[in-house]
Scaffold this motif. Sequence first.
Motif, short mmCIF file in Angstrom:
data_model
loop_
_atom_site.label_atom_id
_atom_site.label_comp_id
_atom_site.label_asym_id
_atom_site.label_seq_id
_atom_site.Cartn_x
_atom_site.Cartn_y
_atom_site.Cartn_z
N ASP A 256 -0.82 -5.86 -116.73
CA ASP A 256 0.59 -5.97 -117.13
C ASP A 256 0.97 -4.81 -118.06
O ASP A 256 2.07 -4.25 -117.97
CB ASP A 256 0.83 -7.31 -117.84
N ILE A 257 0.05 -4.49 -118.99
CA ILE A 257 0.32 -3.38 -119.92
C ILE A 257 0.47 -2.07 -119.13
O ILE A 257 1.38 -1.26 -119.39
CB ILE A 257 -0.81 -3.26 -120.96
N ASN A 260 3.78 -1.87 -117.31
CA ASN A 260 4.86 -1.58 -118.25
C ASN A 260 4.89 -0.09 -118.59
O ASN A 260 5.95 0.53 -118.66
CB ASN A 260 4.68 -2.42 -119.51
N ILE A 263 6.33 1.84 -115.71
CA ILE A 263 7.80 1.70 -115.65
C ILE A 263 8.45 2.62 -116.67
O ILE A 263 9.43 3.32 -116.38
CB ILE A 263 8.19 0.24 -115.89
N GLN A 264 7.85 2.68 -117.87
CA GLN A 264 8.38 3.58 -118.90
C GLN A 264 8.28 5.05 -118.47
O GLN A 264 9.17 5.85 -118.74
CB GLN A 264 7.62 3.36 -120.22
#
Length: 534
Positions: A256-257, A260, A263-264
Amino acid sequence: MFGKAKNKAENTDITEMMPETKKEKKPWDKEKKKKVRRRVIAGVLAVLVVAFFVRNSLVAKNAAPMVTAVAATVGEVEQILSTGGTVKSDETRTYFSPVAVEVGEVKVSVGDTVKKGDVILTFDEKALSEKKQEAEYKMASNEGGYESSVHKNNEYVADLSEANRNLPVLDQQIEDNENLLKEINKKIEEKTAGWSYNGTNLNVSVMEWQQIIAQDEEALADILEKDAKGELNHLSDEEIREMRDNAEIKLANDRDILLNLQIQTQYNGYEVQYNKEIRELQQQAKEVEELIASYKEYRSEMKSQKATSESGVLDEGGKAKLEADTALEKLTNQESLDAIAEVENGLKADFAGVVTEMEAVAGQPPVENGKLVTIESTEKVYVRLSVSKYDLEKIAVGQKADIDIAGKTYEGTVSKIDGMATQNNSGAMVVGVDVNIDNPDEAIFLGVEARVYVHMAKVEGVVTVPLEVINSDREGDFVFVEKNGVVEKRRITVGISSDSVSEVKEGLSEGDNVIMANGMEFEEGTAVTVMLME
């Protein structure tokens, strides 16, 4: 006891198969002819003697056959390349017409020899006179044009004044806007750099979490593998399940990290290309660039106007240019007059040579600067050779040579070796070599064949043997030597060779009796009786 052996003297050198490098012996002197004659007679006798003893060996097996031998001697060997070539000129001069007037008389034709100062052709006297008068008129007209240009000075004063007023203003406007453009571009670079920096950090974080996830996956796989192999039997099922669940939870959280971070990263990349503030700054920069371009275009017009005006105004610079242009035109006309004066008594040869091309035709005018005649020098000549790869490694610039042209001998020096091979008429690859003729005379004819003897190498005080005693096989060169009444096969290392003898670097000493095998094979240890040739 005896069999056929491959004699090096009987081998055909590939260079002898090539017309360009076919080796040819020089005429022998009387003493050399006597030596060769004695060797031939001795060789024939040796064959007869060997045949006699072979026949009689059936009756008397213990009789030692008689063989012919020569003693290895210490002397000198000179390696000479004998080949043919073509005589060529090292200096060619093509004469062009200095003026476009009719040719009067052509005094030579292709193939004629000329001496330095000989008249090659003449020009029509009347046509030359008219051409001379034309050049003189042009010179007078040029002087009148100078006076006319001086009177035009006042027409350029107004234009020059306007340009001088506008140029400083335009320069300042261009400078101010270029400074503004630098500030805008600096802001764009700073903002772009910030987003790029964030992107770099995000990429690094993505790679780091990718490694962590790889470790998580490896840890989970390790638990599953150990459980499957029964290596965790010391733990309860609940403990094993807890270990597996913890590993799976950690893997899911780390993924999940990573998601993220990815996506950033995508968002950051979008901002680098489409950030609103950056796009507005870029639009401002474009408008300023267009404004600067318009100022520069107008400044260019003013500069052109100023330059045109200054060329007409008789200030120091304008006057100097006008005077220079006038002087240049005068010089051109004077050159025409000088060229006419040079050929008023005919076109003359600059050096002794042969006429190889003749374009001039009596009664017809050549085009100005058109080709008239070509002369190739007989004072600077060379012989062009074609050398095979077998002789290329032996030939070098600076080597001396004897050159035979139509029965006359000249001294020569190797002056050039081409850096690229070409294919001759026989399909063989050859390299061009130039041999300069050091002492040419009037008897030399360009284009004729010449026989060249290049002195490639020479050694003195070395062990030598006749070429015919050297044999060869797959392992190299060897000779048969008589030692203490028996035959010994001796491996040798040969050096350079002449047309009759070869240098022996290793394997023989002065005085060794070398058997003339004459194509026969000897067994080592065979008893023989030696008949030594002188």
